[in-house]
Write a protein that holds these residues in place. Structure first.
Motif, mmCIF file in Angstrom:
data_model
loop_
_atom_site.group_PDB
_atom_site.id
_atom_site.type_symbol
_atom_site.label_atom_id
_atom_site.label_comp_id
_atom_site.label_asym_id
_atom_site.label_seq_id
_atom_site.Cartn_x
_atom_site.Cartn_y
_atom_site.Cartn_z
ATOM 1 N N SER A 249 0.849 -1.190 0.000
ATOM 2 C CA SER A 249 0.000 0.000 0.000
ATOM 3 C C SER A 249 0.885 1.240 0.000
ATOM 4 O O SER A 249 2.118 1.151 0.063
ATOM 5 N N SER A 250 0.278 2.389 -0.075
ATOM 6 C CA SER A 250 1.050 3.632 -0.024
ATOM 7 C C SER A 250 1.624 3.824 1.377
ATOM 8 O O SER A 250 1.065 3.355 2.374
ATOM 9 N N TRP A 251 2.740 4.524 1.434
ATOM 10 C CA TRP A 251 3.356 4.816 2.728
ATOM 11 C C TRP A 251 2.464 5.755 3.526
ATOM 12 O O TRP A 251 1.856 6.674 2.975
ATOM 13 N N SER A 252 2.399 5.497 4.825
ATOM 14 C CA SER A 252 1.689 6.433 5.696
ATOM 15 C C SER A 252 2.547 7.682 5.896
ATOM 16 O O SER A 252 3.715 7.720 5.507
ATOM 17 N N SER A 253 1.964 8.697 6.471
ATOM 18 C CA SER A 253 2.738 9.901 6.747
ATOM 19 C C SER A 253 3.691 9.633 7.913
ATOM 20 O O SER A 253 3.475 8.734 8.725
ATOM 21 N N TRP A 254 4.744 10.398 7.943
ATOM 22 C CA TRP A 254 5.743 10.218 9.000
ATOM 23 C C TRP A 254 5.140 10.582 10.357
ATOM 24 O O TRP A 254 4.402 11.553 10.488
ATOM 25 N N THR A 255 5.491 9.794 11.381
ATOM 26 C CA THR A 255 5.023 10.110 12.732
ATOM 27 C C THR A 255 5.850 11.249 13.312
ATOM 28 O O THR A 255 6.897 11.639 12.761
ATOM 29 N N GLU A 256 5.360 11.798 14.404
ATOM 30 C CA GLU A 256 6.128 12.825 15.082
ATOM 31 C C GLU A 256 7.369 12.203 15.708
ATOM 32 O O GLU A 256 7.428 10.993 15.965
ATOM 33 N N CYS A 257 8.344 13.051 15.961
ATOM 34 C CA CYS A 257 9.589 12.564 16.551
ATOM 35 C C CYS A 257 9.300 11.993 17.936
ATOM 36 O O CYS A 257 8.452 12.485 18.683
ATOM 37 N N SER A 258 10.016 10.955 18.269
ATOM 38 C CA SER A 258 9.748 10.255 19.522
ATOM 39 C C SER A 258 10.179 11.046 20.750
ATOM 40 O O SER A 258 9.760 10.734 21.873
ATOM 41 N N VAL A 259 11.034 12.045 20.588
ATOM 42 C CA VAL A 259 11.465 12.873 21.708
ATOM 43 C C VAL A 259 11.292 14.331 21.312
ATOM 44 O O VAL A 259 11.301 14.673 20.127
ATOM 45 N N LYS A 260 11.107 15.168 22.339
ATOM 46 C CA LYS A 260 10.956 16.588 22.076
ATOM 47 C C LYS A 260 12.289 17.226 21.767
ATOM 48 O O LYS A 260 12.359 18.202 21.025
ATOM 49 N N CYS A 261 13.324 16.732 22.370
ATOM 50 C CA CYS A 261 14.661 17.215 22.066
ATOM 51 C C CYS A 261 15.631 16.070 22.266
ATOM 52 O O CYS A 261 15.324 15.073 22.920
ATOM 53 N N GLY A 262 16.775 16.228 21.665
ATOM 54 C CA GLY A 262 17.728 15.152 21.701
ATOM 55 C C GLY A 262 17.584 14.238 20.496
ATOM 56 O O GLY A 262 16.968 14.591 19.487
ATOM 57 N N LYS A 263 18.147 13.037 20.551
ATOM 58 C CA LYS A 263 18.119 12.093 19.433
ATOM 59 C C LYS A 263 16.914 11.172 19.561
ATOM 60 O O LYS A 263 16.756 10.494 20.571
ATOM 61 N N GLY A 264 16.092 11.165 18.521
ATOM 62 C CA GLY A 264 14.938 10.282 18.471
ATOM 63 C C GLY A 264 14.764 9.731 17.073
ATOM 64 O O GLY A 264 15.681 9.751 16.251
ATOM 65 N N GLU A 265 13.596 9.247 16.752
ATOM 66 C CA GLU A 265 13.325 8.725 15.414
ATOM 67 C C GLU A 265 11.866 8.962 15.061
ATOM 68 O O GLU A 265 11.001 9.052 15.937
ATOM 69 N N THR A 266 11.642 9.068 13.739
ATOM 70 C CA THR A 266 10.297 9.145 13.201
ATOM 71 C C THR A 266 10.114 7.976 12.249
ATOM 72 O O THR A 266 11.080 7.512 11.631
ATOM 73 N N ARG A 267 8.931 7.504 12.060
ATOM 74 C CA ARG A 267 8.713 6.308 11.276
ATOM 75 C C ARG A 267 7.445 6.429 10.453
ATOM 76 O O ARG A 267 6.544 7.205 10.765
ATOM 77 N N ARG A 268 7.434 5.625 9.353
ATOM 78 C CA ARG A 268 6.228 5.493 8.536
ATOM 79 C C ARG A 268 6.068 4.025 8.181
ATOM 80 O O ARG A 268 7.044 3.271 8.144
#
Length: 996
Positions: A249-268
């Motif tokens: 299927s089509s990719w979903s939109s990217w999620t918000e970053c997992s942290v407000k600051c610092g190193k995190g990740e976003t996923r689709r």
């Protein structure tokens, strides 16, 4: 008188006595039975003859019936023995009142089983007299074959379980049991008979079931059935499984970053649901989740560091201390420290009578601070100060005010400088634009000469300059004379500007012949201007032919609407009936074969065939595509005019030896008066069972079987990673007048087809040009390399008027094929001497591919009468033949070449019919029409023939169009022998072997 009467009576009695009374009785009885005078035609005629075949079903006899007029008796001869009719009666036709003798005989099963002489047959004999021997003096009918109907139980080939991907083509094999008559194949899906009339399901000639676009609803159990007069059989059922490969299927939109600051990740994410795998289909390949690192640097709020030590006590009894917002300092958007950074106080413990200082307000380092006063930061006002009403500010406030004033001044100065720079930039831009437009206006009106270029040395040490002319300005394509719709309509303005450059027009030294046109909607009957035969002199004086007689037209052609811009040199037509024929343009190498039965019996169809050289009618190719054949048009484009496919045969210039081609057939179904709207009809090798044409590609020719008379052309492009080669033809021309001080050589670069070279010949013929050397082939490879031309070994005293003896034609101008009669010119001038003889060599090669090289030897000697020969297109092109036949009345009689034997087709109709009966029926060995297609190399898209009622007939029609050599019949007989079909070879030997 008495004596005379006695003599007459005596003679009469003698005459009566010698009469044959039995014959007299037969005379009157036969005449009365036939119901007509003895002096009328009393030859028996059959009104009903035996059918071609009869079948005995189980123990039911076969009834052979005959009817005849003018007959008094009918008997039967079956398998060589005369049989008495089972029943005979006289009937009267109610419409014509004609007496008809009707009879029939019953043939029993035992009669056929006891006969061992081959096929059991019966025929009728009709007589107009009751006397005489059987078979003597009677009229014989045609024979009818009597066979015992049967159908074996075992299928030759049964369907098997098949798995197919959705939207793909499905083929379920079936070869019915042996039987007589030939069994009819039908199919069942889940025990329900399939309706094949809607076109969704197709049953091939061999009995296979074809589904072009298989859907999920097509899943089920399929059974092949066969039936005839004797029985009905069913094969074993086979399952058809339609599977679906999974797709993401089509990719979903990217999620918000997992942290407000610092190193995190976003996923689709994506899911394998578009569609989901079904019925064992493959799952999706790849990741269902994608992640990307994200985040930002966290802000750091500032915190105060420790206070500094107190300063020394001042004369005013004050001391100070300071602190900094550096523990840690504020960064990355963090908030600044709250509070003041400066603190002060009385340093004598109240014993000093100095002024008490109030410290309030923001610090110098944080002027926006507006916190409430702190008891430690505020001191009371002394009584002495209060009495005098004096209040003095801290020195730090004064420093803050001074710094603010300095910043304001610097900002004002910077703003003024920015405004001045902006104004200067705008002025410079306006000046440059004005100057640019002035230069363009000059260039549009006065094209500057070619500047200095890199000088080169040729093979002979002469200076030459590399010039790559702009062919959009310098290539001259001769305008074709379009047809005027009516003499009363003013023709369009065809005045072309004169272009003085290295790609100039041919010398116009002779009258231009431009009277080829249409008159009142009919094409004139003209004589084709014949080129010299192969043994004629080389320098061909292309004198314009006599103007055609516009009044000498076929009046019947008023019913056929030809395209408005038809050229009389490239169009022919004919009137065809059920027997078919062939319509050709030999100079262009184009032929249209109309098979027998293509035109409905009892009807006549007026058909036309032409090639179109007008650039406006050629397809607009994209990058990488190239036109490799002439533009063919046939008509009229009327639905239902053809009952069978015709075969269009034309040459192409694609070199099949190197390969690398992906060829597509393009067509346009527009009407003749409209401009063609080109679209891809089929890519060769990618046909489906819904493809309605068959394209046979031979090394030099293409044959298209189609039931639609439209525009057609062949376009090629490279397969991924391929480097295809097209064959070009080089031809050098010059004016026919002896040179004085100037001489121009025109070198044409055209496709290696009959029509392309014929178009050049016709144009040069109009301008009185002549051929300087035999046209030569040169390969031209895809890849973007230009074509280079150099003139060498020029006769002393002559030199090129150009700055260089070297020219280049851009790759795309040649490869696209959008321009006819592409050429360049070498203009020469006499600098010393007075010799009219000009000789040189023109080297032509493709840049960076030196193996693709050709040399034109120019020997232009006007003092000699005899010169080398010039070949016509038919004799100069590779592997060409032009023997074509027709069975029509044509508008261009000179363009139709009759077969030496006078036959349109090599195979007579009755032999063709016998071959179809033998080969159409599939067998387990496979040596039927399928093996014939393989032997004739027309099996690339064999499904086309499988969907026809008689595959063998269509294969033989294509064979007739492809093989016009003298040995074609013998070769076909040898093919039958190699196939193991001695019966088919015997049919040809028996009927036409006498003249083989």
């Amino acid at each position: 008188m008495m004596g005379n009467s006695v003599i007459w009576k005596l003679l009469w009695s003698i005459f009566i006595a010698n009469l044959d009374f039995s014959s007299t009785a037969d005379f009157f009885s036969d005449s009365a039975l036939l119901g007509k005078s003895r002096f009328q035609d009393d030859t028996p005629k059959f009104v009903q003859e035996p059918d071609d075949s009869y079948h005995i079903v189980r123990n039911k006899p076969a009834t052979v019936e005959c009817k005849a007029i003018n007959a008094v008796r009918i008997n039967f001869r079956c398998a060589g023995q005369f049989m008495e009719p089972t029943h005979m009666e006289n009937i009267v036709d109610q419409e014509t009142s004609t007496k008809i003798l009707s009879t029939f005989v019953n043939v029993e099963r035992a009669d056929v089983e006891e006969y061992f002489g081959g096929d059991f047959w019966c025929e009728c004999f009709a007589y107009n007299t009751n006397i005489g021997l059987d078979g003597v003096g009677g009229i014989r009918s045609k024979q009818g074959t009597i066979e015992i109907a049967y159908l074996r139980k075992r299928f030759e080939r049964e369907p098997l379980m098949t798995r197919v991907q959705v939207s793909k083509t499905t083929q379920l094999d079936c070869l019915p049991p042996e039987g007589k008559p030939l069994p009819e194949v039908f199919w069942l899906k889940d025990n329900v008979e399939i309706n094949t009339k809607d076109g969704y399901y197709i049953v091939s000639n061999t009995g296979d079931l074809l589904i072009s676009q298989t859907q999920l609803r097509d899943m089920g159990n399929y059974t092949c059935g066969a039936k005839n007069l004797a029985a009905r059989r069913l094969s074993e059922s086979a399952s058809l499984i339609v599977y679906v490969d999974g797709s993401w299927s089509s990719w979903s939109s990217w999620t918000e970053c997992s942290v407000k600051c610092g190193k995190g990740e976003t996923r689709r994410m994506r899911t394998c649901t578009n569609p989901a795998p079904l019925n064992g289909g493959a799952t999706c390949v790849g990741d269902s989740v994608q992640t990307n690192p994200c985040g930002s640097i966290c802000p750091v709020d500032g915190r105060w560091g420790a206070w500094s030590s107190w300063s020394t006590c001042s004369t005013e009894c004050q001391h100070h201390r300071k602190r900094y917002c550096n523990d840690p300092p504020a960064k990355d958007g963090g908030s600044y420290c709250i509070g003041n950074d400066l603190d002060g106080g009385n340093c004598t413990g109240g014993r000093c009578r100095g002024k008490q200082i109030e410290i309030i307000g923001p610090s110098p380092t944080n002027p926006t601070n507006a916190d409430a006063p702190n008891p430690d930061d505020v001191r009371g006002i002394g009584i002495e100060d209060a009495d005098h009403g004096l209040l003095e500010q801290n020195p730090s406030r004064e420093a803050t005010n001074t710094s603010t004033n300095n910043d304001t001044l610097i900002m004002i100065i910077g703003l003024c400088i920015a405004v001045v720079v902006f104004v200067v930039v705008i002025a410079i831009v306006v000046f440059l634009l004005k100057r640019k437009y002035q230069n363009q206006g000059y260039m549009a009106g006065n094209i500057p000469p070619i500047g200095n270029a890199e000088e080169k040395k040729n093979k002979n040490g002469q200076d030459m300059m590399s010039v790559q002319p702009d062919l959009t300005q310098q290539v001259v394509v001769f305008p074709h004379h379009s047809a005027s719709p009516s003499p009363s309509i003013e023709p369009p303005n065809n005045n072309y500007p004169t272009v003085e450059n290295i790609y100039d027009k041919p010398d116009v030294g002779l009258p231009i012949y431009a009277d080829h046109r249409l008159s009142n909607g009919s094409v004139p009957n003209r004589s084709s201007p014949e080129l010299p035969p192969p043994n004629s002199p080389l320098v061909m004086n292309l004198v314009p032919p006599n103007p055609p007689n516009l009044l000498d037209s076929r009046h019947s052609m008023s019913s056929v609407q030809l395209p408005a811009n038809a050229e009389t040199e490239a169009v022919t037509w004919g009137s065809f009936n059920h027997s078919g024929g062939r319509l050709i343009l030999p100079e262009s190498g184009v032929c249209m074969t109309i098979p027998e039965g293509a035109v409905k019996k009892g009807h006549e169809a007026e058909l036309y065939l032409g090639v179109w050289r007008d650039d406006t009618n050629r397809p607009k190719t994209s990058d990488g595509q190239t036109i490799v054949s002439p533009v063919i048009v046939c008509g009229p484009n009327v639905p239902g005019i053809l009952m069978k496919p015709i075969i269009l045969s034309f040459h192409h210039c694609a070199s099949m030896r190197q390969g690398g081609w992906m060829l597509s057939l393009f067509n346009s179904d527009t009407q003749p008066e409209e401009a063609p709207c080109w679209q891809k009809l089929v890519t060769l090798g990618q046909e489906t069972i819904n493809t309605q044409v068959y394209a046979q590609l031979d090394p030099n020719q293409c044959h298209v079987m189609t039931e639609h008379m439209q525009w057609y052309t062949l376009i090629g492009e490279a397969v991924p990673g391929g480097r295809p080669v097209k064959i070009l033809r080089l031809a050098a021309f010059a004016s026919n007048t002896p040179p004085s001080v100037e001489f121009s050589i025109r070198v044409y670069v055209v496709e290696d087809t009959h029509d392309a070279l014929e178009g050049v010949m016709q144009e040069e013929r109009k301008f009185g040009g002549r051929l300087l050397d035999k046209p030569k082939q040169i390969p031209f490879q895809d890849g973007g390399h230009n074509l280079c031309l150099t003139i060498e070994e020029l006769t002393p005293g002559w030199r090129s008027k150009l700055a260089a003896n070297y020219q280049e034609i851009p790759f795309q101008h040649i490869w696209s094929g959008n321009q006819n009669n592409l050429h360049c010119s070498f203009s020469l001038e006499l600098v010393e001497g007075s010799s009219p003889n000009v000789s040189c060599k023109i080297q032509v090669y493709q840049k960076a591919i030196l193996s693709n090289r050709q040399v034109l030897n120019i020997q232009n000697n006007f003092n000699k009468e005899k010169l080398p020969s010039c070949s016509t297109p038919s004799s100069t092109l590779k592997g060409r033949t032009s023997t074509v036949t027709t069975n029509s009345s044509s508008g261009f009689s000179s363009m139709l070449t009759l077969d030496p034997h006078g036959n349109n087709f090599r195979l007579p109709p009755h032999i063709r019919q016998k071959l179809c009966l033998l080969l159409d029926q599939p067998n387990a060995r496979g040596n039927d029409w399928r093996m014939l297609a393989q032997a004739l190399t027309v099996d690339r898209y064999v499904q086309y023939f499988a969907t026809k009622s008689s595959p063998t007939e269509h294969i033989l029609n294509l064979w007739e169009a492809r093989h016009r050599e003298e040995s074609a019949i013998t070769d076909l007989m040898n093919i039958f022998r190699v196939m193991g079909r001695m019966d088919a070879a015997a049919v040809m030997e028996k009927d036409i072997g006498a003249w083989l």
